[in-house]
Scaffold this motif. Structure first.
Motif, PDB file in Angstrom:
ATOM      1  N   ASN A   1       0.830  -1.193   0.000  1.00 22.66           N
ATOM      2  CA  ASN A   1       0.000   0.000   0.000  1.00 22.66           C
ATOM      3  C   ASN A   1       0.868   1.247   0.000  1.00 22.66           C
ATOM      4  OD1 ASN A   1       0.570   0.768   2.893  1.00 22.66           O
ATOM      5  ND2 ASN A   1      -0.404  -1.216   3.234  1.00 22.66           N
ATOM      6  N   PHE A   2       0.241   2.374  -0.178  1.00 20.99           N
ATOM      7  CA  PHE A   2       0.900   3.669  -0.057  1.00 20.99           C
ATOM      8  C   PHE A   2      -0.131   4.659   0.466  1.00 20.99           C
ATOM      9  CE2 PHE A   2      -0.281   2.847  -4.503  1.00 20.99           C
ATOM     10  CZ  PHE A   2      -1.178   3.878  -4.747  1.00 20.99           C
ATOM     11  N   ALA A   3       0.274   5.896   0.688  1.00 21.47           N
ATOM     12  CA  ALA A   3      -0.606   6.896   1.298  1.00 21.47           C
ATOM     13  C   ALA A   3      -1.626   7.397   0.278  1.00 21.47           C
ATOM     14  CB  ALA A   3       0.217   8.050   1.847  1.00 21.47           C
ATOM     15  N   LEU A   4      -2.837   6.924   0.385  1.00 28.82           N
ATOM     16  CA  LEU A   4      -3.882   7.340  -0.553  1.00 28.82           C
ATOM     17  C   LEU A   4      -4.182   8.828  -0.455  1.00 28.82           C
ATOM     18  CD1 LEU A   4      -6.414   4.381  -0.196  1.00 28.82           C
ATOM     19  CD2 LEU A   4      -5.057   4.951  -2.219  1.00 28.82           C
ATOM     20  N   GLU A   5      -3.949   9.399   0.717  1.00 28.96           N
ATOM     21  CA  GLU A   5      -4.250  10.811   0.904  1.00 28.96           C
ATOM     22  C   GLU A   5      -3.201  11.734   0.295  1.00 28.96           C
ATOM     23  OE1 GLU A   5      -2.367   9.320   4.823  1.00 28.96           O
ATOM     24  OE2 GLU A   5      -3.523   8.548   3.127  1.00 28.96           O
TER      25      GLU A   5
ATOM     26  N   ASP B   1       1.779  10.260  -4.318  1.00 25.10           N
ATOM     27  CA  ASP B   1       2.048   8.820  -4.250  1.00 25.10           C
ATOM     28  C   ASP B   1       1.298   8.025  -5.316  1.00 25.10           C
ATOM     29  OD1 ASP B   1       3.762   9.189  -2.198  1.00 25.10           O
ATOM     30  OD2 ASP B   1       2.573   8.168  -0.667  1.00 25.10           O
ATOM     31  N   ARG B   2       0.374   8.661  -6.014  1.00 21.66           N
ATOM     32  CA  ARG B   2      -0.415   7.931  -7.001  1.00 21.66           C
ATOM     33  C   ARG B   2       0.457   7.313  -8.095  1.00 21.66           C
ATOM     34  NH1 ARG B   2      -5.727  11.827  -8.080  1.00 21.66           N
ATOM     35  NH2 ARG B   2      -6.430  11.892  -5.898  1.00 21.66           N
ATOM     36  N   LYS B   3       1.547   7.982  -8.413  1.00 23.52           N
ATOM     37  CA  LYS B   3       2.424   7.485  -9.482  1.00 23.52           C
ATOM     38  C   LYS B   3       3.094   6.171  -9.104  1.00 23.52           C
ATOM     39  CE  LYS B   3       6.412  10.269  -7.936  1.00 23.52           C
ATOM     40  NZ  LYS B   3       5.708  10.962  -6.816  1.00 23.52           N
ATOM     41  N   LEU B   4       3.098   5.821  -7.818  1.00 27.97           N
ATOM     42  CA  LEU B   4       3.747   4.591  -7.375  1.00 27.97           C
ATOM     43  C   LEU B   4       3.069   3.348  -7.927  1.00 27.97           C
ATOM     44  CD1 LEU B   4       4.348   5.480  -3.604  1.00 27.97           C
ATOM     45  CD2 LEU B   4       6.024   5.531  -5.463  1.00 27.97           C
ATOM     46  N   ILE B   5       1.812   3.472  -8.303  1.00 29.88           N
ATOM     47  CA  ILE B   5       1.074   2.304  -8.768  1.00 29.88           C
ATOM     48  C   ILE B   5       1.621   1.764 -10.076  1.00 29.88           C
ATOM     49  CG2 ILE B   5      -0.736   3.444 -10.135  1.00 29.88           C
ATOM     50  CD1 ILE B   5      -2.754   1.609  -8.695  1.00 29.88           C
TER      51      ILE B   5
ATOM     52  N   LEU C   1      -8.175   5.341  -8.617  1.00 30.57           N
ATOM     53  CA  LEU C   1      -7.482   4.126  -8.189  1.00 30.57           C
ATOM     54  C   LEU C   1      -7.943   2.886  -8.933  1.00 30.57           C
ATOM     55  CD1 LEU C   1      -5.588   2.585  -6.283  1.00 30.57           C
ATOM     56  CD2 LEU C   1      -7.437   2.602  -4.572  1.00 30.57           C
ATOM     57  N   TRP C   2      -9.254   2.711  -9.068  1.00 26.80           N
ATOM     58  CA  TRP C   2      -9.787   1.476  -9.639  1.00 26.80           C
ATOM     59  C   TRP C   2      -9.326   1.252 -11.082  1.00 26.80           C
ATOM     60  CZ3 TRP C   2     -10.660   0.850  -4.942  1.00 26.80           C
ATOM     61  CH2 TRP C   2     -11.405   1.745  -4.162  1.00 26.80           C
ATOM     62  N   PRO C   3      -9.447   2.236 -11.982  1.00 25.72           N
ATOM     63  CA  PRO C   3      -8.949   1.998 -13.348  1.00 25.72           C
ATOM     64  C   PRO C   3      -7.433   1.855 -13.405  1.00 25.72           C
ATOM     65  CG  PRO C   3      -9.708   4.267 -13.113  1.00 25.72           C
ATOM     66  CD  PRO C   3     -10.137   3.546 -11.870  1.00 25.72           C
TER      67      PRO C   3
END
Length: 280
Positions: A77-81, A85-89, A122-124
């Motif tokens: 996981n990572f910090a959703l807030e 951090d979104r680029k980590l996916i 997140l889902w897509p």
């Protein structure tokens, strides 16, 4: 038969767990859980980093995989807030042992993200990256279903049997029919972790056998994964194993092998052959 636990936590911070009934200890290491696994006859385990009380637990899990590659994999996981951090996916699986993503979303303020659009990205993104995603979906079954229907290519896992986390005995199964209806969606699976917690009876927890049987009948052996969440179980690790391997007469043969580990590996892309086995 290999026995693979679908959920364990390890942590290293000096603060103690803030979630539920987890052991109130300052740390719980990979070596400590391995010692308990060996005593119980468990071959491998899927680590769920408990970010809620150890912000560095993802790195700790990766270290565990590096040291014991045939014993551990990770749902990270990572910090959703944190928007940064979104680029980590992207490229998430390039990290050692990283199989997918898991956020329990236990807190009310976190569950609001499901409805205010904060997680719509997140889902897509997970679907595109081919990352299985686990959540405590029993807390928000209608929303969980909505996400699964909208993203059929996203493999989703209901934590802790998908039951009512705040109930025990019959109260744990209050929304069982709604849960079973999710089995109609082929991209939804159930992690049968923490089952002993739902019973106030002693081992072998006979009053929850029928409910577990109904979940198994709905989802089948390919979409039901045994596990423990051992640091909050009311019984021994070995009893968590034998509860499924010896006490459920409807769970036998190839179905038992699937539920005890093979199906989990198939679902998340963990190479079953690479998991350390033992002579039984």
């Amino acid at each position: 038969m290999k026995i693979i636990d679908a959920q364990v936590h390890i942590w290293s911070q000096t603060v103690t767990p803030t979630s539920g009934l987890h052991r109130k200890v300052a740390k719980f290491t990979a070596e400590e859980v391995l010692a308990e696994m060996d005593e119980a006859g468990v071959d491998a385990a899927l680590i769920h980093p408990p970010r809620g009380w150890d912000p560095d637990s993802n790195a700790l899990a990766i270290e565990a995989v590096r040291n014991y590659p045939d014993r551990f994999a990770i749902m990270g996981n990572f910090a959703l807030e944190n928007p940064d951090d979104r680029k980590l996916i992207h490229g998430w699986r390039k990290q050692p042992g990283m199989m997918g993503l898991r956020w329990p979303l236990l807190l009310e303020e976190q569950q609001k993200w499901l409805y205010d659009g904060s997680l719509d990205w997140l889902w897509p993104a997970a679907e595109q990256e081919g990352l299985p995603l686990a959540m405590m979906g029993g807390l928000f079954l209608p929303k969980f279903r909505e996400i699964a229907e909208r993203h059929p290519g996203l493999k989703m896992i209901l934590d802790h049997c998908g039951l009512n986390r705040h109930g025990r005995d019959a109260e744990a199964f209050v929304h069982l029919d709604e849960l079973l209806a999710l089995a109609q969606l082929p991209n939804v699976a159930v992690k049968a972790t923490g089952a002993p917690h739902y019973s106030t009876e002693p081992y072998p927890f006979c009053n929850i056998h029928d409910g577990l049987h109904r979940i198994f009948d709905a989802f089948g052996p390919k979409r039901m994964f045994w596990g423990t969440d051992i640091t909050r179980m009311p019984c021994s690790y070995r009893q968590c194993v034998t509860f499924f391997t010896e006490e459920l007469p409807w769970l036998k043969g190839a179905d038992l092998e699937d539920v005890m580990g093979r199906a989990l590996c198939d679902w998340i892309g963990w190479d079953y052959a690479s998991v350390r086995g033992r002579a039984w």
